[in-house]
Motif scaffolding. Structure first.
Motif, PDB file in Angstrom:
ATOM      1  N   GLY A  74      39.284  43.609  61.028  1.00 39.00           N
ATOM      2  CA  GLY A  74      37.846  43.829  60.892  1.00 39.00           C
ATOM      3  C   GLY A  74      37.265  43.138  59.677  1.00 39.00           C
ATOM      4  O   GLY A  74      37.892  43.071  58.617  1.00 39.00           O
ATOM      5  N   GLU A  75      36.039  42.629  59.838  1.00 38.09           N
ATOM      6  CA  GLU A  75      35.359  41.919  58.758  1.00 38.09           C
ATOM      7  C   GLU A  75      35.190  42.792  57.527  1.00 38.09           C
ATOM      8  O   GLU A  75      35.166  42.292  56.394  1.00 38.09           O
ATOM      9  N   GLU A  76      35.113  44.107  57.718  1.00 34.54           N
ATOM     10  CA  GLU A  76      34.932  45.010  56.579  1.00 34.54           C
ATOM     11  C   GLU A  76      36.151  45.036  55.669  1.00 34.54           C
ATOM     12  O   GLU A  76      36.083  45.555  54.542  1.00 34.54           O
ATOM     13  N   TYR A  77      37.283  44.465  56.129  1.00 28.64           N
ATOM     14  CA  TYR A  77      38.492  44.411  55.306  1.00 28.64           C
ATOM     15  C   TYR A  77      38.719  43.024  54.692  1.00 28.64           C
ATOM     16  O   TYR A  77      39.777  42.791  54.098  1.00 28.64           O
ATOM     17  N   LYS A  78      37.743  42.158  54.813  1.00 31.01           N
ATOM     18  CA  LYS A  78      37.843  40.834  54.182  1.00 31.01           C
ATOM     19  C   LYS A  78      37.362  40.960  52.732  1.00 31.01           C
ATOM     20  O   LYS A  78      36.319  40.457  52.333  1.00 31.01           O
ATOM     21  N   THR A  79      38.169  41.667  51.953  1.00 28.77           N
ATOM     22  CA  THR A  79      37.746  42.126  50.634  1.00 28.77           C
ATOM     23  C   THR A  79      38.769  41.770  49.570  1.00 28.77           C
ATOM     24  O   THR A  79      39.893  41.357  49.862  1.00 28.77           O
ATOM     25  N   LEU A  80      38.356  41.992  48.341  1.00 26.55           N
ATOM     26  CA  LEU A  80      39.267  41.783  47.212  1.00 26.55           C
ATOM     27  C   LEU A  80      40.480  42.704  47.319  1.00 26.55           C
ATOM     28  O   LEU A  80      41.605  42.299  46.996  1.00 26.55           O
ATOM     29  N   ASN A  81      40.282  43.934  47.770  1.00 22.61           N
ATOM     30  CA  ASN A  81      41.417  44.848  47.914  1.00 22.61           C
ATOM     31  C   ASN A  81      42.465  44.302  48.878  1.00 22.61           C
ATOM     32  O   ASN A  81      43.674  44.421  48.641  1.00 22.61           O
ATOM     33  N   SER A  82      42.008  43.700  49.981  1.00 21.10           N
ATOM     34  CA  SER A  82      42.958  43.120  50.930  1.00 21.10           C
ATOM     35  C   SER A  82      43.666  41.923  50.323  1.00 21.10           C
ATOM     36  O   SER A  82      44.870  41.722  50.526  1.00 21.10           O
ATOM     37  N   ALA A  83      42.931  41.096  49.576  1.00 19.30           N
ATOM     38  CA  ALA A  83      43.560  39.950  48.907  1.00 19.30           C
ATOM     39  C   ALA A  83      44.600  40.429  47.898  1.00 19.30           C
ATOM     40  O   ALA A  83      45.704  39.859  47.798  1.00 19.30           O
ATOM     41  N   VAL A  84      44.270  41.480  47.162  1.00 20.88           N
ATOM     42  CA  VAL A  84      45.229  42.039  46.198  1.00 20.88           C
ATOM     43  C   VAL A  84      46.479  42.517  46.931  1.00 20.88           C
ATOM     44  O   VAL A  84      47.615  42.305  46.457  1.00 20.88           O
ATOM     45  N   HIS A  85      46.300  43.151  48.073  1.00 18.68           N
ATOM     46  CA  HIS A  85      47.458  43.605  48.855  1.00 18.68           C
ATOM     47  C   HIS A  85      48.354  42.428  49.233  1.00 18.68           C
ATOM     48  O   HIS A  85      49.588  42.515  49.116  1.00 18.68           O
ATOM     49  N   VAL A  86      47.743  41.314  49.666  1.00 13.55           N
ATOM     50  CA  VAL A  86      48.532  40.134  50.038  1.00 13.55           C
ATOM     51  C   VAL A  86      49.258  39.591  48.821  1.00 13.55           C
ATOM     52  O   VAL A  86      50.459  39.266  48.880  1.00 13.55           O
ATOM     53  N   TRP A  87      48.562  39.483  47.684  1.00 12.29           N
ATOM     54  CA  TRP A  87      49.212  38.999  46.455  1.00 12.29           C
ATOM     55  C   TRP A  87      50.383  39.898  46.064  1.00 12.29           C
ATOM     56  O   TRP A  87      51.449  39.419  45.661  1.00 12.29           O
ATOM     57  N   GLN A  88      50.183  41.202  46.157  1.00 15.93           N
ATOM     58  CA  GLN A  88      51.254  42.137  45.801  1.00 15.93           C
ATOM     59  C   GLN A  88      52.464  41.966  46.703  1.00 15.93           C
ATOM     60  O   GLN A  88      53.614  41.960  46.231  1.00 15.93           O
ATOM     61  N   GLU A  89      52.219  41.815  48.009  1.00 19.88           N
ATOM     62  CA  GLU A  89      53.326  41.632  48.942  1.00 19.88           C
ATOM     63  C   GLU A  89      54.060  40.321  48.668  1.00 19.88           C
ATOM     64  O   GLU A  89      55.298  40.271  48.704  1.00 19.88           O
ATOM     65  N   LEU A  90      53.308  39.259  48.391  1.00 13.05           N
ATOM     66  CA  LEU A  90      53.939  37.984  48.064  1.00 13.05           C
ATOM     67  C   LEU A  90      54.794  38.112  46.807  1.00 13.05           C
ATOM     68  O   LEU A  90      55.926  37.620  46.743  1.00 13.05           O
ATOM     69  N   GLN A  91      54.254  38.796  45.824  1.00 10.75           N
ATOM     70  CA  GLN A  91      54.990  38.966  44.562  1.00 10.75           C
ATOM     71  C   GLN A  91      56.251  39.795  44.768  1.00 10.75           C
ATOM     72  O   GLN A  91      57.338  39.428  44.300  1.00 10.75           O
ATOM     73  N   HIS A  92      56.112  40.911  45.505  1.00  6.05           N
ATOM     74  CA  HIS A  92      57.252  41.803  45.708  1.00  6.05           C
ATOM     75  C   HIS A  92      58.363  41.141  46.520  1.00  6.05           C
ATOM     76  O   HIS A  92      59.548  41.457  46.342  1.00  6.05           O
ATOM     77  N   MET A  93      57.973  40.202  47.397  1.00  4.19           N
ATOM     78  CA  MET A  93      58.979  39.553  48.248  1.00  4.19           C
ATOM     79  C   MET A  93      59.427  38.197  47.700  1.00  4.19           C
ATOM     80  O   MET A  93      60.069  37.416  48.400  1.00  4.19           O
ATOM     81  N   GLY A  94      59.071  37.923  46.439  1.00  9.42           N
ATOM     82  CA  GLY A  94      59.623  36.763  45.754  1.00  9.42           C
ATOM     83  C   GLY A  94      59.014  35.425  46.120  1.00  9.42           C
ATOM     84  O   GLY A  94      59.688  34.388  46.020  1.00  9.42           O
ATOM     85  N   ALA A  95      57.746  35.399  46.501  1.00 15.04           N
ATOM     86  CA  ALA A  95      57.096  34.136  46.829  1.00 15.04           C
ATOM     87  C   ALA A  95      56.936  33.274  45.573  1.00 15.04           C
ATOM     88  O   ALA A  95      56.727  33.787  44.469  1.00 15.04           O
ATOM     89  N   THR A  96      57.037  31.972  45.752  1.00 16.07           N
ATOM     90  CA  THR A  96      56.799  31.009  44.681  1.00 16.07           C
ATOM     91  C   THR A  96      55.728  30.030  45.151  1.00 16.07           C
ATOM     92  O   THR A  96      55.273  30.078  46.296  1.00 16.07           O
ATOM     93  N   ARG A  97      55.356  29.096  44.282  1.00 10.89           N
ATOM     94  CA  ARG A  97      54.378  28.097  44.711  1.00 10.89           C
ATOM     95  C   ARG A  97      54.973  27.122  45.719  1.00 10.89           C
ATOM     96  O   ARG A  97      54.245  26.300  46.291  1.00 10.89           O
ATOM     97  N   HIS A  98      56.274  27.213  45.960  1.00  9.32           N
ATOM     98  CA  HIS A  98      56.928  26.381  46.962  1.00  9.32           C
ATOM     99  C   HIS A  98      57.128  27.134  48.286  1.00  9.32           C
ATOM    100  O   HIS A  98      57.752  26.615  49.204  1.00  9.32           O
ATOM    101  N   SER A  99      56.570  28.343  48.365  1.00  9.74           N
ATOM    102  CA  SER A  99      56.657  29.130  49.589  1.00  9.74           C
ATOM    103  C   SER A  99      55.501  28.752  50.528  1.00  9.74           C
ATOM    104  O   SER A  99      54.580  28.018  50.149  1.00  9.74           O
TER     105      SER A  99
END
Length: 366
Positions: A74-99
């Motif tokens: 939903g468009e109502e979830y196209k928010t900073l909170n959702s972006a933060v969630h994605v960043w957190q998941e990337l960080q927790h799962m060991g993403a790098t700039r080469h991912s």
């Protein structure tokens, strides 16, 4: 632009933007991942595309080691909170700039996922696989990323091209008629800013046909080409690319209004753009001498297929205030992209408050 149909083979590989229109998704996705050679692979979906679209690709060999991230739909979830969630998941799962992040979804997923990837560790690889018609012809191409902020559309974002955009029209079978029509509004906009033949073809299309989605492939490729011609000439939207904003100054105001008003339910982006085109076609007629017959034909098509968002005169101040936040504006002026004729675009046009109210009157009464 040439009118040669671009049929399903990989029928379009647009190198400057790395856009592929194909029905050989697995082959092209495998090649793209092999070219990028990521150290980790992530797939971003929303709740809807996780259920409807992920099963169509999760069995691919190239997706065997993918880590999954999901956000609400939903468009109502196209928010900073959702972006933060994605960043957190990337960080927790060991993403790098080469991912690599694969954004599998509609415009919301492509916009937000692209923004999250473009900013995580100052930028990582991402591929967009659009699953809605709107995303195929609009959100997945052109290098715009972003999220909504404080009720305003795409208020925060950056320009960043995807490593690849892979369009497979078989995903259209997962859509209902309303979501197909939402994307078709952007195609109609592309026709209006392009040429009379494309515009007339779009108005004549049998959008109620049972196999309508199956027949859209060549038109999707042509619509993408119209957008890319403008994006390639003006990647950072300093001039010519503003043609793509036709219908969007009023349209984004309608869309934000529908999300903020307790008396409305949120409308799909394409529907809001369709309503915005009614307003801006009227302004084009009174300010740029756009042909009245073409305006009436287009407005009739929109009314018959998109209905309208109900507003009253009491809503005009709110809509005008929302228009002042459009990113094309300069201080003290609401800027519009208007048309002098089909394919004859006039960017950076202004209108008085009275002219805008007159256009809103037309929208309500047309």
């Amino acid at each position: 632009m040439g009118k040669t149909p671009l049929l399903f083979f990989p029928y379009s590989h647009m190198k400057k933007q790395n856009i592929i229109v194909t029905r050989q998704l697995e082959q092209h996705l495998d090649h793209a991942i092999a070219d990028i050679r990521p150290d980790r692979l992530f797939v971003l979906t929303d709740a809807s595309t996780r259920q409807c679209c992920l099963p169509l690709v999760s069995h691919f060999n190239c997706m065997a080691d993918a880590h999954h991230i999901s956000i609400p739909a939903g468009e109502e979830y196209k928010t900073l909170n959702s972006a933060v969630h994605v960043w957190q998941e990337l960080q927790h799962m060991g993403a790098t700039r080469h991912s690599l992040v694969i954004n599998l979804g509609g415009g919301m997923v492509c916009d937000l996922g692209s923004f999250a990837a473009a900013t995580f560790k100052r930028g990582m690889h991402f591929i967009n696989i659009p699953t809605t018609l709107l995303a195929m012809v609009d959100a997945s191409a052109g290098g715009k990323t972003g999220i909504n902020f404080e009720g305003l559309k795409n208020e925060i974002g950056v320009f960043r091209q995807a490593d690849r955009v892979i369009v497979d029209t078989r995903f259209l079978k997962t859509l209902d008629q309303q979501n197909l029509l939402s994307g078709y509004a952007e195609m109609l906009k592309h026709g209006l800013i392009s040429d009379r033949q494309t515009w007339a073809h779009l108005l004549a299309d049998d959008i109620l046909s049972d196999n309508w989605a199956d027949m859209l492939g060549p038109q999707i490729a042509e619509s993408i080409q119209i957008k890319l011609r403008l994006v390639s000439a003006d990647p950072l939207e300093r001039g010519l690319r503003k043609a793509l904003n036709f219908g969007h100054t009023a349209g984004h105001a309608f869309e934000s209004f529908s999300m903020l008003s307790p008396s409305c339910k949120p409308v799909l982006h394409g529907y809001a753009v369709a309503y915005g085109m009614v307003v801006e076609l009227y302004l084009s007629t009174i300010k740029s001498s756009f042909p009245v017959d073409a305006m009436r034909q287009t407005v009739r098509f929109i009314r018959e297929n998109y209905g309208c968002l109900v507003i009253t005169c009491n809503d005009y101040p709110t809509l005008l205030q929302l228009m002042t936040h459009d990113k094309k504006n300069t201080v003290g002026h609401i800027n519009f992209t208007l048309l002098a004729d089909i394919g004859d675009v006039r960017i950076n046009q202004t209108a008085t408050e009275d002219e805008i109210k007159e256009a809103l009157d037309f929208y309500r009464e047309a």
